[in-house]
Scaffold this active site. Sequence first.
Site, short mmCIF file in Angstrom:
data_model
loop_
_atom_site.label_atom_id
_atom_site.label_comp_id
_atom_site.label_asym_id
_atom_site.label_seq_id
_atom_site.Cartn_x
_atom_site.Cartn_y
_atom_site.Cartn_z
N ASN A 99 0.87 -1.18 0.00
CA ASN A 99 0.00 0.00 0.00
C ASN A 99 0.90 1.23 0.00
O ASN A 99 1.49 1.58 1.02
CB ASN A 99 -0.88 -0.04 1.25
CG ASN A 99 -1.81 1.14 1.35
OD1 ASN A 99 -1.79 2.06 0.52
ND2 ASN A 99 -2.66 1.14 2.37
N ARG A 105 -2.76 -2.14 -3.27
CA ARG A 105 -3.93 -1.29 -3.06
C ARG A 105 -3.84 -0.14 -4.06
O ARG A 105 -2.84 0.57 -4.11
CB ARG A 105 -3.94 -0.75 -1.65
CG ARG A 105 -5.09 0.20 -1.45
CD ARG A 105 -5.00 0.91 -0.13
NE ARG A 105 -6.14 1.79 0.00
CZ ARG A 105 -6.08 2.94 0.65
NH1 ARG A 105 -4.98 3.34 1.23
NH2 ARG A 105 -7.16 3.69 0.74
N HIS A 162 -12.90 3.12 0.49
CA HIS A 162 -12.85 2.10 1.56
C HIS A 162 -13.56 0.82 1.12
O HIS A 162 -14.04 0.04 1.95
CB HIS A 162 -13.56 2.59 2.85
CG HIS A 162 -12.89 3.72 3.55
ND1 HIS A 162 -13.60 4.74 4.13
CD2 HIS A 162 -11.59 3.99 3.78
CE1 HIS A 162 -12.77 5.60 4.70
NE2 HIS A 162 -11.53 5.15 4.50
N HIS A 173 -17.40 2.44 8.37
CA HIS A 173 -15.94 2.44 8.52
C HIS A 173 -15.59 3.79 9.15
O HIS A 173 -15.63 4.83 8.48
CB HIS A 173 -15.29 2.27 7.14
CG HIS A 173 -13.80 2.31 7.17
ND1 HIS A 173 -13.00 1.21 6.92
CD2 HIS A 173 -12.94 3.33 7.42
CE1 HIS A 173 -11.73 1.54 7.02
NE2 HIS A 173 -11.67 2.83 7.33
N LEU A 174 -15.29 3.78 10.45
CA LEU A 174 -15.05 5.03 11.17
C LEU A 174 -13.61 5.05 11.67
O LEU A 174 -13.28 4.38 12.66
CB LEU A 174 -16.02 5.16 12.35
CG LEU A 174 -17.52 4.95 12.06
CD1 LEU A 174 -18.34 5.12 13.32
CD2 LEU A 174 -18.02 5.88 10.96
N ARG A 234 -10.99 16.29 7.25
CA ARG A 234 -11.81 16.62 6.07
C ARG A 234 -13.21 17.08 6.49
O ARG A 234 -13.76 16.54 7.44
CB ARG A 234 -11.95 15.39 5.16
CG ARG A 234 -10.65 14.98 4.53
CD ARG A 234 -10.78 13.67 3.77
NE ARG A 234 -9.78 12.73 4.20
CZ ARG A 234 -9.81 11.42 3.98
NH1 ARG A 234 -10.81 10.89 3.30
NH2 ARG A 234 -8.86 10.64 4.41
N GLY A 290 -10.46 2.21 13.13
CA GLY A 290 -9.89 2.65 14.41
C GLY A 290 -10.92 3.03 15.45
O GLY A 290 -10.91 2.53 16.58
N LEU A 291 -11.83 3.89 15.07
CA LEU A 291 -12.82 4.39 16.01
C LEU A 291 -13.96 3.38 16.20
O LEU A 291 -14.39 3.11 17.32
CB LEU A 291 -13.35 5.70 15.42
CG LEU A 291 -14.08 6.69 16.26
CD1 LEU A 291 -13.26 7.15 17.43
CD2 LEU A 291 -14.43 7.89 15.38
N GLU A 323 -8.11 -5.03 5.56
CA GLU A 323 -8.04 -4.73 4.13
C GLU A 323 -6.91 -5.52 3.45
O GLU A 323 -7.04 -5.97 2.32
CB GLU A 323 -7.85 -3.22 3.92
CG GLU A 323 -9.09 -2.45 4.31
CD GLU A 323 -8.86 -0.96 4.51
OE1 GLU A 323 -9.05 -0.22 3.54
OE2 GLU A 323 -8.49 -0.54 5.62
#
Length: 400
Positions: free
Chosen positions: A7, A91, A180, A208-209, A241, A334-335, A387
């Site tokens: 990646n 990727r 994602h 996906h957070l 973002r 992650g979150l 992933e």
Amino acid sequence: MKILVINCGSSSLKYQLINMENEELMAKGLVERIGIEGSRVKHETIGKEKKVIEGKLNDHGEALKIVLDSLVDEEYGAIASLDEIGAVGHRVVHGGEDFAESVIIDDKVMDAINRNIDLAPLHNPPNIIGIEACKKILPNVKQVAVFDTAFHQTMPALNYIYALPYEEYENHKIRRYGFHGTSHKYITDRAASMLGKSVDEVNLITCHLGNGSSITAVKGGKSYDTSMGLTPLEGLPMGTRTGNMDPAIVGFIMDKDGLSIEEVNNLINKQSGVLGISGVSSDFRDIEEAAEKGNERAQLALDIFENSVRKFIGSYLTEFDSLDEVDGIVFTAGLGENSKSTRANIINGLSAFGVKIDDEANDMRGEEKIVSAEDSTIRVFVIPTNEELMIARDTLELVK
Ligand code: AMP
């Protein structure tokens, strides 16, 4: 077969070597600051001591060379010879409308990835550099491209056409692509398997957070709608973002602050999101900590993020005929995997739909688990994403 997953970012290269006999991770690592002073390789072969190698790396070719040397190193390596690498999976961020699935890389594929640079000027060039470097060093090994956008190519026009003059789509391919995809696909497969259903029977809302965040409505195992758009800027507010906002704001800021297109792009991509709101950090752990200590803007950033996730879930529920059809809401990244408070706050705000969390089940980090209450209308899953494994699986499937 052993598969190397690569990646490449603009100045970084992440890698994993996976033994596909048992899908076990053999080695992983990260090369940082490629082409900048202070380049560093962090390599880890599972079961051996970690190794950090420092020294200037001028380009991705040099970085890859060190990675391969590390993999075969007698002391801290994972394999005896590079011949053991059966294939390389890359990727690639943007496949545009050219790729609805992963492909073995040939000249035609390279042309198409190059054509899509327009759509992902920051992401596709380093991906291409990584592929070129691998082709040079491992000329006899098959290379596969796995696209972040591919999973979302099943979306209907209803969900991918923007309300712009249609010619913008025809002439410039401006449409929703979504990202994602590898992660949304992985957790869709896992959720189906946890439910004992075949993938094409499963209906989900996958969240996906992470530092970047996106939500997907999955119908019959396929992406039906997703929150990211032409670029990964749309949808939820993220680490840095903006996510969704009135598009007129861009011109307004350029006018008021005298910014160029490049400067305003930098502002909405790198200085906004929860970092911009809180003024604390782009990292959710820092923001949670600041909020706990009473920082109101940090709390506001968390509230805005969680409310935005709830609104997406709520709107995606309308894409199904009934709540009974929806097999699950899935949290990952992650979150989503690690923050029990984020999961609880999101689900507790969905009580209008009868979705309920089980606080005891939810009191954990990073486990694959159902965390909804018995009487919840929709099951809530936590599924750690992988992933790299998804890329390795696709690569194996294509080269076998
Ligand atoms: P990712 O992009 O998937 O690596 O996710 C990174 C984000 O997940 C960062 O904002 C982290 O702060 C956040 N994160 C990771 N672990 C936790 C945790 N235990 N609690 C809250 N946020 C976390």
